[in-house]
Write a protein that holds these residues in place. Structure first.
Motif, PDB file in Angstrom:
ATOM      1  N   GLY A  78      15.156  25.214  82.383  1.00  0.00           N
ATOM      2  CA  GLY A  78      13.611  25.394  81.876  1.00  0.00           C
ATOM      3  C   GLY A  78      13.972  25.675  80.458  1.00  0.00           C
ATOM      4  O   GLY A  78      12.985  25.031  79.635  1.00  0.00           O
ATOM      5  N   ALA A  79      14.621  26.662  79.989  1.00  0.00           N
ATOM      6  CA  ALA A  79      14.619  26.778  78.516  1.00  0.00           C
ATOM      7  C   ALA A  79      15.324  25.665  77.708  1.00  0.00           C
ATOM      8  O   ALA A  79      14.695  25.184  76.606  1.00  0.00           O
ATOM      9  CB  ALA A  79      15.419  28.065  78.249  1.00  0.00           C
ATOM     10  N   GLY A  80      16.415  24.926  78.509  1.00  0.00           N
ATOM     11  CA  GLY A  80      16.815  23.627  77.820  1.00  0.00           C
ATOM     12  C   GLY A  80      15.566  22.495  77.547  1.00  0.00           C
ATOM     13  O   GLY A  80      15.908  21.872  76.832  1.00  0.00           O
ATOM     14  N   GLU A  81      14.788  22.592  78.501  1.00  0.00           N
ATOM     15  CA  GLU A  81      13.725  21.423  78.269  1.00  0.00           C
ATOM     16  C   GLU A  81      13.233  21.715  76.964  1.00  0.00           C
ATOM     17  O   GLU A  81      12.778  20.671  76.171  1.00  0.00           O
ATOM     18  CB  GLU A  81      12.700  21.453  79.320  1.00  0.00           C
ATOM     19  CG  GLU A  81      11.654  20.329  79.400  1.00  0.00           C
ATOM     20  CD  GLU A  81      10.730  20.558  80.699  1.00  0.00           C
ATOM     21  OE1 GLU A  81       9.987  19.680  80.801  1.00  0.00           O
ATOM     22  OE2 GLU A  81      10.865  21.435  81.346  1.00  0.00           O
ATOM     23  N   LYS A  82      12.772  22.874  76.398  1.00  0.00           N
ATOM     24  CA  LYS A  82      12.168  23.236  75.366  1.00  0.00           C
ATOM     25  C   LYS A  82      13.120  22.540  74.113  1.00  0.00           C
ATOM     26  O   LYS A  82      12.812  22.181  73.069  1.00  0.00           O
ATOM     27  CB  LYS A  82      11.928  24.707  75.240  1.00  0.00           C
ATOM     28  CG  LYS A  82      10.873  24.939  76.206  1.00  0.00           C
ATOM     29  CD  LYS A  82      10.357  26.594  76.077  1.00  0.00           C
ATOM     30  CE  LYS A  82       9.558  26.891  77.128  1.00  0.00           C
ATOM     31  NZ  LYS A  82       9.420  28.329  77.131  1.00  0.00           N
ATOM     32  N   VAL A  83      14.358  22.935  74.356  1.00  0.00           N
ATOM     33  CA  VAL A  83      15.631  22.586  73.185  1.00  0.00           C
ATOM     34  C   VAL A  83      15.520  21.028  73.491  1.00  0.00           C
ATOM     35  O   VAL A  83      15.776  20.754  72.123  1.00  0.00           O
ATOM     36  CB  VAL A  83      16.794  23.264  73.410  1.00  0.00           C
ATOM     37  CG1 VAL A  83      17.994  22.888  72.788  1.00  0.00           C
ATOM     38  CG2 VAL A  83      16.764  24.811  73.718  1.00  0.00           C
ATOM     39  N   PHE A  84      15.446  20.482  74.185  1.00  0.00           N
ATOM     40  CA  PHE A  84      15.354  18.852  74.267  1.00  0.00           C
ATOM     41  C   PHE A  84      14.282  18.381  73.356  1.00  0.00           C
ATOM     42  O   PHE A  84      14.557  17.282  73.171  1.00  0.00           O
ATOM     43  CB  PHE A  84      15.210  18.335  75.719  1.00  0.00           C
ATOM     44  CG  PHE A  84      15.338  16.980  75.832  1.00  0.00           C
ATOM     45  CD1 PHE A  84      16.585  16.152  75.462  1.00  0.00           C
ATOM     46  CD2 PHE A  84      14.192  15.983  75.853  1.00  0.00           C
ATOM     47  CE1 PHE A  84      16.693  14.953  75.673  1.00  0.00           C
ATOM     48  CE2 PHE A  84      14.453  14.587  75.846  1.00  0.00           C
ATOM     49  CZ  PHE A  84      15.565  14.057  75.832  1.00  0.00           C
ATOM     50  N   GLY A  85      13.218  19.188  72.887  1.00  0.00           N
ATOM     51  CA  GLY A  85      12.338  18.532  72.112  1.00  0.00           C
ATOM     52  C   GLY A  85      13.032  18.195  70.793  1.00  0.00           C
ATOM     53  O   GLY A  85      12.284  17.484  70.072  1.00  0.00           O
ATOM     54  N   LYS A  86      14.060  18.664  70.468  1.00  0.00           N
ATOM     55  CA  LYS A  86      14.906  18.622  69.071  1.00  0.00           C
ATOM     56  C   LYS A  86      15.366  17.159  69.194  1.00  0.00           C
ATOM     57  O   LYS A  86      15.602  16.428  68.268  1.00  0.00           O
ATOM     58  CB  LYS A  86      15.852  19.516  68.743  1.00  0.00           C
ATOM     59  CG  LYS A  86      15.154  20.993  68.271  1.00  0.00           C
ATOM     60  CD  LYS A  86      16.261  22.001  68.160  1.00  0.00           C
ATOM     61  CE  LYS A  86      15.471  23.268  67.859  1.00  0.00           C
ATOM     62  NZ  LYS A  86      16.662  24.392  67.443  1.00  0.00           N
ATOM     63  N   CYS A  87      15.797  16.894  70.469  1.00  0.00           N
ATOM     64  CA  CYS A  87      16.414  15.588  70.747  1.00  0.00           C
ATOM     65  C   CYS A  87      15.592  14.361  71.017  1.00  0.00           C
ATOM     66  O   CYS A  87      15.999  13.191  70.716  1.00  0.00           O
ATOM     67  CB  CYS A  87      17.703  15.804  71.970  1.00  0.00           C
ATOM     68  SG  CYS A  87      18.556  17.311  71.996  1.00  0.00           S
ATOM     69  N   ARG A  88      14.606  14.606  71.419  1.00  0.00           N
ATOM     70  CA  ARG A  88      13.532  13.663  71.740  1.00  0.00           C
ATOM     71  C   ARG A  88      12.976  12.648  70.912  1.00  0.00           C
ATOM     72  O   ARG A  88      12.913  11.412  71.021  1.00  0.00           O
ATOM     73  CB  ARG A  88      12.318  14.427  72.059  1.00  0.00           C
ATOM     74  CG  ARG A  88      11.248  13.739  73.044  1.00  0.00           C
ATOM     75  CD  ARG A  88      10.128  14.500  73.718  1.00  0.00           C
ATOM     76  NE  ARG A  88      10.668  15.778  74.181  1.00  0.00           N
ATOM     77  CZ  ARG A  88      10.811  15.852  75.622  1.00  0.00           C
ATOM     78  NH1 ARG A  88      10.450  14.999  76.385  1.00  0.00           N
ATOM     79  NH2 ARG A  88      11.319  17.174  76.087  1.00  0.00           N
ATOM     80  N   ALA A  89      13.349  12.943  69.404  1.00  0.00           N
ATOM     81  CA  ALA A  89      13.021  11.902  68.427  1.00  0.00           C
ATOM     82  C   ALA A  89      14.078  10.637  68.527  1.00  0.00           C
ATOM     83  O   ALA A  89      13.556   9.689  67.956  1.00  0.00           O
ATOM     84  CB  ALA A  89      13.184  12.717  66.979  1.00  0.00           C
ATOM     85  N   CYS A  90      15.110  11.092  68.938  1.00  0.00           N
ATOM     86  CA  CYS A  90      16.337   9.840  69.004  1.00  0.00           C
ATOM     87  C   CYS A  90      16.833   9.415  70.349  1.00  0.00           C
ATOM     88  O   CYS A  90      17.248   8.498  70.485  1.00  0.00           O
ATOM     89  CB  CYS A  90      17.535  10.296  68.097  1.00  0.00           C
ATOM     90  SG  CYS A  90      17.378  10.650  66.554  1.00  0.00           S
ATOM     91  N   HIS A  91      16.466  10.250  71.317  1.00  0.00           N
ATOM     92  CA  HIS A  91      17.120  10.082  72.486  1.00  0.00           C
ATOM     93  C   HIS A  91      15.928  10.166  73.805  1.00  0.00           C
ATOM     94  O   HIS A  91      14.920  10.702  73.609  1.00  0.00           O
ATOM     95  CB  HIS A  91      17.992  11.096  73.115  1.00  0.00           C
ATOM     96  CG  HIS A  91      19.188  10.965  72.164  1.00  0.00           C
ATOM     97  ND1 HIS A  91      20.332  10.214  72.379  1.00  0.00           N
ATOM     98  CD2 HIS A  91      19.745  11.892  71.040  1.00  0.00           C
ATOM     99  CE1 HIS A  91      21.233  10.294  71.487  1.00  0.00           C
ATOM    100  NE2 HIS A  91      20.872  11.515  70.536  1.00  0.00           N
ATOM    101  N   LYS A  92      16.043   9.260  74.710  1.00  0.00           N
ATOM    102  CA  LYS A  92      15.282   9.253  75.768  1.00  0.00           C
ATOM    103  C   LYS A  92      15.802   9.624  77.068  1.00  0.00           C
ATOM    104  O   LYS A  92      17.108   9.418  77.277  1.00  0.00           O
ATOM    105  CB  LYS A  92      14.357   7.767  76.118  1.00  0.00           C
ATOM    106  CG  LYS A  92      13.592   7.645  74.881  1.00  0.00           C
ATOM    107  CD  LYS A  92      12.971   6.100  74.955  1.00  0.00           C
ATOM    108  CE  LYS A  92      12.106   5.674  73.829  1.00  0.00           C
ATOM    109  NZ  LYS A  92      11.474   4.394  73.883  1.00  0.00           N
ATOM    110  N   LEU A  93      15.168  10.036  78.020  1.00  0.00           N
ATOM    111  CA  LEU A  93      15.741  10.125  79.579  1.00  0.00           C
ATOM    112  C   LEU A  93      15.259   9.181  80.535  1.00  0.00           C
ATOM    113  O   LEU A  93      15.355   9.450  81.794  1.00  0.00           O
ATOM    114  CB  LEU A  93      15.302  11.604  80.028  1.00  0.00           C
ATOM    115  CG  LEU A  93      15.847  12.743  79.255  1.00  0.00           C
ATOM    116  CD1 LEU A  93      15.179  14.031  79.576  1.00  0.00           C
ATOM    117  CD2 LEU A  93      17.455  12.753  79.458  1.00  0.00           C
ATOM    118  N   ASP A  94      14.422   8.203  80.088  1.00  0.00           N
ATOM    119  CA  ASP A  94      14.082   7.205  81.006  1.00  0.00           C
ATOM    120  C   ASP A  94      15.027   6.018  81.352  1.00  0.00           C
ATOM    121  O   ASP A  94      14.696   4.963  81.699  1.00  0.00           O
ATOM    122  CB  ASP A  94      12.695   6.719  80.567  1.00  0.00           C
ATOM    123  CG  ASP A  94      12.574   5.852  79.614  1.00  0.00           C
ATOM    124  OD1 ASP A  94      13.795   5.904  78.673  1.00  0.00           O
ATOM    125  OD2 ASP A  94      11.430   5.707  78.783  1.00  0.00           O
ATOM    126  N   GLY A  95      16.357   6.095  80.560  1.00  0.00           N
ATOM    127  CA  GLY A  95      17.092   4.882  80.943  1.00  0.00           C
ATOM    128  C   GLY A  95      17.198   3.746  79.380  1.00  0.00           C
ATOM    129  O   GLY A  95      17.669   2.812  79.739  1.00  0.00           O
TER     130      GLY A  95
END
Length: 174
Positions: A78-95
């Motif tokens: 759950g805390a990692g989901e917040k950290v993923f916000g830093k990755c979201r600019a360059c990476h996606k989780l939808d394939g």
């Protein structure tokens, strides 16, 4: 056209301007002088005094960072989901790929295995599989872990943030 009076006015203008600059500099130095005598000698003080506790709890000793296994045992997706916000600019989780390759299924995946993404080649020299521990070290300093990588992210210094992010990616990516 160019007579003695014009010449005198021009020279007088330059001398007056020089005098104004010299007097302005002297006034500014007097008004804004920090401390000591006029030659910069003497004791100077900081604007803010920060007192440091030499003993006690803060003692100035750095803590030894926790090892991967200890941190991994308490990882919070759950805390990692917040950290993923830093990755979201360059990476996606939808394939789908973006600036970087998609990260769904990254934990346990072969390094450089996303089809349709052009890797720099530096990653394949660093590791074969994205194990949680490999990701932990890579996310601390991507450029230091895989020298020559085109990933420009500076890294996550907090070990807790890294294991939380890896736990999130493991759960979100399948």
């Amino acid at each position: 056209m160019f007579d003695t009076m014009t010449f005198t006015k021009v020279i007088g203008g330059f001398c007056g301007t020089l005098l104004v600059f010299l007097l302005g500099g002297w006034v500014a130095e007097t008004v804004y002088h920090v401390g000591g005598d006029s030659h910069g000698e003497g004791e100077e003080h900081s604007a803010y005094l920060i007192e440091v506790d030499e003993g006690g709890e803060g003692g100035g000793e750095s803590e030894e960072p926790a090892d991967f296994e200890t941190l991994w045992a308490s990882a919070d997706a759950g805390a990692g989901e917040k950290v993923f916000g830093k990755c979201r600019a360059c990476h996606k989780l939808d394939g789908s790929n973006a600036v970087g390759p998609h990260l769904d299924g990254v934990v346990g995946r072969d390094v450089g295995a996303v089809s349709g993404f052009s890797y720099s080649g530096a990653l394949s020299q660093a590791a074969d599989v994205w194990t949680p521990e490999n990701l932990f070290h890579f996310l601390e300093n991507p450029g230091g872990y895989a020298s020559g990588t085109t990933m420009s992210f500076g890294g996550l210094k907090s070990g807790e943030d890294r294991v939380n992010l890896i736990a999130y990616l493991e759960n979100a990516g399948g």
